[in-house]
Motif scaffolding. Structure first.
Motif, PDB file in Angstrom:
ATOM      1  N   LEU A   1       4.651   7.293   5.576  1.00  0.00           N
ATOM      2  CA  LEU A   1       4.180   7.033   6.933  1.00  0.00           C
ATOM      3  C   LEU A   1       5.340   7.122   7.926  1.00  0.00           C
TER       4      LEU A   1
ATOM      5  N   PRO B   1       6.928  -0.216   7.114  1.00  0.00           N
ATOM      6  CA  PRO B   1       6.233   1.052   6.897  1.00  0.00           C
ATOM      7  C   PRO B   1       6.738   1.739   5.627  1.00  0.00           C
TER       8      PRO B   1
ATOM      9  N   PHE C   1       1.785   3.925   2.706  1.00  0.00           N
ATOM     10  CA  PHE C   1       1.426   3.383   4.018  1.00  0.00           C
ATOM     11  C   PHE C   1       2.442   2.333   4.438  1.00  0.00           C
TER      12      PHE C   1
ATOM     13  N   LEU D   1       0.869  -1.173   0.000  1.00  0.00           N
ATOM     14  CA  LEU D   1       0.000   0.000   0.000  1.00  0.00           C
ATOM     15  C   LEU D   1       0.906   1.224   0.000  1.00  0.00           C
ATOM     16  N   ARG D   2       1.117   1.773  -1.168  1.00  0.00           N
ATOM     17  CA  ARG D   2       2.049   2.892  -1.339  1.00  0.00           C
ATOM     18  C   ARG D   2       1.773   4.022  -0.369  1.00  0.00           C
TER      19      ARG D   2
ATOM     20  N   GLN E   1      15.272  11.712   7.836  1.00  0.00           N
ATOM     21  CA  GLN E   1      16.443  11.812   8.713  1.00  0.00           C
ATOM     22  C   GLN E   1      17.470  12.813   8.185  1.00  0.00           C
TER      23      GLN E   1
ATOM     24  N   ARG F   1       5.913  10.716   8.560  1.00  0.00           N
ATOM     25  CA  ARG F   1       4.844  11.328   9.368  1.00  0.00           C
ATOM     26  C   ARG F   1       4.989  10.965  10.837  1.00  0.00           C
ATOM     27  N   VAL F   2       5.282   9.688  11.115  1.00  0.00           N
ATOM     28  CA  VAL F   2       5.433   9.220  12.488  1.00  0.00           C
ATOM     29  C   VAL F   2       6.597   9.932  13.166  1.00  0.00           C
ATOM     30  N   ASN F   3       7.629  10.226  12.373  1.00  0.00           N
ATOM     31  CA  ASN F   3       8.831  10.846  12.917  1.00  0.00           C
ATOM     32  C   ASN F   3       8.781  12.374  12.846  1.00  0.00           C
TER      33      ASN F   3
END
Lengths: 105, 104
Positions: A86, A82, A48, A45-46, A96, A89-91
């Protein structure tokens, strides 16, 4: 967030759909992913992430209490990687490299 | 090995629920977006009989550019991890569902 909270969010946003239909939609998504993994397929799921099943070879384990050798059959283990979007977004929304450039600047 | 995409999942919703193809795709997207938004907020997403997605905080450590050998700090960051449920593990191996075990 649990599955039932997810269903409640979707129900609030889609008043034209009946609750059992929303439950079926959510169940269908996770069932379809599970069935694909059981067949040995992957689900990508690109943005995601991707679900796949990693093979683990058969090995000889040990009963930790008695030390006896026990054969352990090979198996498949579900794995989720992941997607880039995503992960960022989580980070906190930054890759980085960008975060590092900011620290060094 | 085949790779399924959004299209395959949307098609499954279309045939199971009887929504239009467009609406099936939109609902799949809404599900993924709700999950992503919760994770972005640092919240874990627990889907019973499937697994738990959670955000873990990693501390700073020293890494090395494998090509040049130069040391670079790897900054503290948040990473996403997925813990499959016992039910998912069993189903993938074609085993009977564990009874009386956790259902997360």
């Amino acid at each position: 967030m649990t599955k039932s909270e997810l269903i409640a969010h979707l129900a609030a946003e889609n008043p034209h759909l009946r609750q059992p239909d929303i439950e079926l939609i959510v169940a269908t998504i996770f069932d379809e992913i599970t069935t694909a993994l059981a067949r040995g397929d992957r689900v990508e799921l690109r943005g995601f992430g991707a679900f796949s099943a990693k093979k683990r070879d058969a090995r000889t384990g040990r009963n930790p209490r008695t030390g006896a050798a026990v054969p352990v059959a090979g198996k498949a283990v579900p794995y989720f990687k992941p997607g880039k979007e995503l992960r960022e977004r989580v980070n906190g929304g930054e890759p980085q490299a960008a975060a590092r450039a900011k620290v060094e600047a | 090995m085949n790779t399924l995409t959004r299209a395959s999942l949307a098609e499954a919703i279309y045939s199971q629920v009887g929504l239009s193809r467009n609406e099936s795709a939109a609902l799949l997207e809404a599900v993924l977006e709700h999950m992503a938004a919760a994770l972005e907020a640092g919240e874990a997403v627990k889907i019973s009989a499937f697994g738990t997605f959670m955000v873990r905080q990693k501390g700073q450590r020293v890494g090395r550019n494998p090509k040049t050998g130069v040391e670079v700090p790897i900054l503290p960051r948040k990473v996403l991890s997925f813990r499959p449920s016992q039910v998912l593990k069993a189903r993938i191996n074609g085993q009977p569902l564990p009874s009386g075990t956790e259902d997360a």
